[in-house]
Design a protein around this motif. Structure first.
Motif, PDB file in Angstrom:
ATOM      1  N   ASP A  51       0.667  -1.190   0.043  1.00  0.00           N
ATOM      2  CA  ASP A  51       0.050  -0.056  -0.039  1.00  0.00           C
ATOM      3  C   ASP A  51       0.969   1.175  -0.157  1.00  0.00           C
ATOM      4  O   ASP A  51       1.670   1.505   0.725  1.00  0.00           O
ATOM      5  CB  ASP A  51      -1.013   0.083   1.327  1.00  0.00           C
ATOM      6  CG  ASP A  51      -2.053  -0.888   1.131  1.00  0.00           C
ATOM      7  OD1 ASP A  51      -2.602  -1.216  -0.054  1.00  0.00           O
ATOM      8  OD2 ASP A  51      -2.302  -1.498   2.069  1.00  0.00           O
ATOM      9  N   THR A  53       1.391   5.430   0.096  1.00  0.00           N
ATOM     10  CA  THR A  53       0.814   6.142   0.833  1.00  0.00           C
ATOM     11  C   THR A  53       1.846   7.394   0.918  1.00  0.00           C
ATOM     12  O   THR A  53       3.065   7.407   0.462  1.00  0.00           O
ATOM     13  CB  THR A  53       0.247   6.135   2.262  1.00  0.00           C
ATOM     14  OG1 THR A  53       1.401   5.955   2.926  1.00  0.00           O
ATOM     15  CG2 THR A  53      -0.591   4.894   2.268  1.00  0.00           C
ATOM     16  N   SER A  54       1.429   8.655   1.186  1.00  0.00           N
ATOM     17  CA  SER A  54       2.236   9.949   1.232  1.00  0.00           C
ATOM     18  C   SER A  54       3.275   9.595   2.315  1.00  0.00           C
ATOM     19  O   SER A  54       4.633  10.405   2.255  1.00  0.00           O
ATOM     20  CB  SER A  54       1.653  11.339   1.451  1.00  0.00           C
ATOM     21  OG  SER A  54       0.768  11.136   2.685  1.00  0.00           O
TER      22      SER A  54
END
Length: 313
Positions: A51, A53-54
């Motif tokens: 996953d 994400t930032s």
């Protein structure tokens, strides 16, 4: 579907470092290469592994399942690499030597002692068997060095002459031959019980060929699979034998055996070093063969053909 270990390594490094950029630094590759590798790995497996994400990346359920195996898999890889490095060095590792019985018992101990002194980190294993068995072990790559007493005709092996061994007629101190003032007539052996090694022994093959060449056929024979046992039986007066001179030094010193010269019959045999053509030697095997090598190289037998060798007279 087999896992692509290269792509698995890229993925595992991303998880451990927490980002694609740090994984790229750790593996000394470009970040696009890492990103493409992880994407290809996901496509190969048919599921998303990370996953994104930032704040970084975290493994999905499937990715976490893979990571549980990563430590074991790459630890096994490191172990294999370390073992291979050890085999390619002389600081550690092992060396398996196979030798025919007479060679193993009477000719190799001093060499083994010298090798151990020079390379104490190498674990030595010596396998003693008859010539055919040693040849088979070499063909199966179960030993790194093979030394045998008789020539081996096998397309998978190359033989190089190593040493010349003299075979002597031995008798017990009470045998009539023991008191002979001059070399005996070899034909007199025909009236004796001849004690010899088992089928497959290089010693037996050389002795029987030499006697047959002189039309000597012993009336009685006794077969046994041990040179030490032969020496004891001869000393006890059971019969006579023809064995390697190197094997009887101890019993000669104790006056339990006597060497009897034979008129016009001198039996010499070549001891052979076997190798598998094209096989890469580990450094320990090369060092041991250098240690035991005579100053000049001997004759070679390749694919069963004898180039040059001493034949029994």
């Amino acid at each position: 579907m087999p896992l692509n270990l290269h792509l698995f390594r890229l993925f595992a490094t991303v998880v451990r470092t927490g980002s694609f950029s740090r994984a790229a630094d750790a593996l000394s590759v470009s970040q696009p290469s890492i990103s493409k590798g992880v994407r290809d790995f996901e496509l190969q497996l048919g599921c998303r592994l990370l996953d994104r994400t930032s704040k970084g990346v975290t493994p999905t359920r499937e990715g976490a399942a893979l990571m549980r195996h990563a430590d074991i898999l790459f630890a096994a890889e490191r172990s294999a690499e370390e073992e291979l490095r050890a085999l390619r060095s002389l600081d550690s590792g092992s060396l398996r030597i196979g030798a025919s019985t007479t060679i193993a018992t009477y000719l190799l101990p001093d060499f083994l002692g010298a090798f151990h002194t020079a390379y104490p980190g190498i674990d030595l294993q010596l396998i003693s068997a008859n010539t055919r068995d040693i040849a088979d072990l070499m063909l199966r790559h179960e030993i790194e060095v093979a030394l045998v007493e008789g020539p081996v005709d096998d397309d998978g092996l190359e033989s190089e002459a190593w040493q010349t061994d003299v075979m002597e007629l031995i008798v017990g101190p009470g045998h009539p031959f023991a008191s002979a003032k001059e070399p005996i007539n070899p034909m007199d052996i025909a009236g004796e019980v001849l004690i010899f090694r088992e089928a497959g022994s290089g010693s037996r093959e050389v002795v029987m060929q030499a006697l047959a060449h002189h039309n000597i056929q012993p009336a009685k024979s006794f077969e046994i699979g041990s040179t030490e046992a032969i020496k004891q039986l001869v000393a006890a007066g059971l019969g006579v034998s023809i064995v390697s001179r190197a094997s009887v030094k101890d019993q000669l010193a104790l006056n339990r055996l006597k060497i009897v010269p034979m008129r016009g019959l001198r039996i010499e045999r070549t001891l052979w070093k076997l190798s598998v053509p094209g096989r890469i030697h580990i450094p320990a095997a090369t060092a041991f063969e250098d240690l035991i090598s005579p100053p000049s190289k001997g004759a070679r037998r390749s694919n069963g053909q004898l180039a040059t060798a001493h034949q029994p007279k």
